[in-house]
Design an enzyme around this catalytic site. Sequence first.
Site, PDB file in Angstrom:
ATOM      1  N   PHE A  20       7.868  -0.989  10.418  1.00 35.63           N
ATOM      2  CA  PHE A  20       8.774  -1.913  11.098  1.00 35.63           C
ATOM      3  C   PHE A  20       9.733  -0.934  11.909  1.00 35.63           C
ATOM      4  O   PHE A  20       9.690   0.175  11.880  1.00 35.63           O
ATOM      5  CB  PHE A  20       9.579  -2.390   9.873  1.00 35.63           C
ATOM      6  CG  PHE A  20       9.177  -3.288   8.980  1.00 35.63           C
ATOM      7  CD1 PHE A  20       8.674  -4.607   9.117  1.00 35.63           C
ATOM      8  CD2 PHE A  20       8.429  -2.616   7.805  1.00 35.63           C
ATOM      9  CE1 PHE A  20       7.894  -5.222   8.264  1.00 35.63           C
ATOM     10  CE2 PHE A  20       7.720  -3.306   6.774  1.00 35.63           C
ATOM     11  CZ  PHE A  20       7.257  -4.676   7.074  1.00 35.63           C
ATOM     12  N   SER A  39       2.776  -8.552   6.058  1.00 33.04           N
ATOM     13  CA  SER A  39       3.990  -7.805   5.354  1.00 33.04           C
ATOM     14  C   SER A  39       5.199  -8.291   6.233  1.00 33.04           C
ATOM     15  O   SER A  39       5.187  -8.566   7.381  1.00 33.04           O
ATOM     16  CB  SER A  39       3.726  -6.475   5.634  1.00 33.04           C
ATOM     17  OG  SER A  39       2.697  -5.817   4.673  1.00 33.04           O
ATOM     18  N   CYS A  49       9.620  -4.080   2.025  1.00 36.88           N
ATOM     19  CA  CYS A  49       8.385  -4.524   2.677  1.00 36.88           C
ATOM     20  C   CYS A  49       7.831  -5.440   1.592  1.00 36.88           C
ATOM     21  O   CYS A  49       7.301  -4.969   0.353  1.00 36.88           O
ATOM     22  CB  CYS A  49       7.289  -3.440   2.837  1.00 36.88           C
ATOM     23  SG  CYS A  49       5.647  -3.757   3.468  1.00 36.88           S
ATOM     24  N   THR A  69       4.957  -8.959   0.574  1.00 41.00           N
ATOM     25  CA  THR A  69       3.716  -9.531   1.136  1.00 41.00           C
ATOM     26  C   THR A  69       3.711 -11.064   1.106  1.00 41.00           C
ATOM     27  O   THR A  69       4.074 -11.585   0.140  1.00 41.00           O
ATOM     28  CB  THR A  69       2.280  -9.050   0.299  1.00 41.00           C
ATOM     29  OG1 THR A  69       2.243  -7.741   0.417  1.00 41.00           O
ATOM     30  CG2 THR A  69       1.087  -9.822   0.632  1.00 41.00           C
ATOM     31  N   ALA A 119       7.305  -7.046  -7.353  1.00 41.46           N
ATOM     32  CA  ALA A 119       6.928  -6.506  -8.648  1.00 41.46           C
ATOM     33  C   ALA A 119       8.412  -5.724  -9.465  1.00 41.46           C
ATOM     34  O   ALA A 119       9.319  -5.663  -8.770  1.00 41.46           O
ATOM     35  CB  ALA A 119       6.190  -5.404  -8.281  1.00 41.46           C
ATOM     36  N   HIS A 176      10.081   0.888   2.464  1.00 38.90           N
ATOM     37  CA  HIS A 176       9.860   1.466   0.967  1.00 38.90           C
ATOM     38  C   HIS A 176      11.453   1.941   0.758  1.00 38.90           C
ATOM     39  O   HIS A 176      11.640   2.929   1.096  1.00 38.90           O
ATOM     40  CB  HIS A 176       9.006   2.621   0.928  1.00 38.90           C
ATOM     41  CG  HIS A 176       7.614   2.122   1.338  1.00 38.90           C
ATOM     42  ND1 HIS A 176       6.426   2.958   1.610  1.00 38.90           N
ATOM     43  CD2 HIS A 176       7.033   0.921   1.249  1.00 38.90           C
ATOM     44  CE1 HIS A 176       5.456   2.370   1.968  1.00 38.90           C
ATOM     45  NE2 HIS A 176       5.753   1.005   1.916  1.00 38.90           N
ATOM     46  N   THR A 188      22.844   3.989  12.775  1.00 36.04           N
ATOM     47  CA  THR A 188      23.315   5.290  13.245  1.00 36.04           C
ATOM     48  C   THR A 188      24.478   5.855  12.165  1.00 36.04           C
ATOM     49  O   THR A 188      25.410   5.171  12.261  1.00 36.04           O
ATOM     50  CB  THR A 188      23.823   5.455  14.722  1.00 36.04           C
ATOM     51  OG1 THR A 188      22.840   5.254  15.598  1.00 36.04           O
ATOM     52  CG2 THR A 188      24.055   7.230  14.916  1.00 36.04           C
TER      53      THR A 188
END
Length: 253
Positions: free
Chosen positions: A15, A58, A65, A67, A81, A119, A168
Amino acid sequence: MNSLLVIASYSSIMFTGIIEAIGTVETITPTPDEGTVLVIHSPPPMSPILTDMHLGDSISVNGTCLTVTAFDAKNFTVGLAPETLRRTNLGLLIAGSPVNLERAVGGGVRFGGHYVQGHVDCVAEVVMAEMDGESRRMRFAPKGVGSESIMKYIVEKGFVCVDGASLTVTKVGGEGEEGEGWFEVMLVAYTQEKIVTARKGVGETVNLEVDLMGKLVERQIMAHLEGGAATKAIEAIVERVVERKLKEAGVLK
């Protein structure tokens, strides 16, 4: 080779940290395996999110991230999960919660942010939020699972992904004992309108993903040192040289 291509080779999904739309949580359903199923509403002005969607795609939801398991003209469904619930703040969402959305990068897309995996490393707590002119200054303190030593990857003027948005770092401080520290970002007026993070106040949490480059560099150096190519003495020299260079660059004081 382009550095972006090198980083991208570590993952087929990426991404940019440029939020495309803000969706709304429609329903939340716990699952037998201690996970959760989210149905997210994406109204007509955000139609690109759904018109270009496919099963198995995704999508970044507040920087995580996930699905796509189902979708229709107005909503899409994703599963969380147990590990996702432990590492992120998605378990705190309720029906009506706004969420940042970004589709995975496709070919020919301009890369306006930085490389983001989706992640999440850990969550961070908002410890300060105040206006500075028309901009909003926010300070975050990493906490919880995965927050140990995460501050070493966050440097002033470097990239950080907060709730999926590429921002930033404007200031770093508070570092002392292991796991302590905070960092600040500045949200301009335009960004405040485009991401959910600007609406959060002190005590609320965000999802945090540090720049992957720092991790890759550390991994390569450690592999070299642990492979017997350098002694403890050489390792100490390297640390001193790095520290000196960072101070010269104004990163460390």
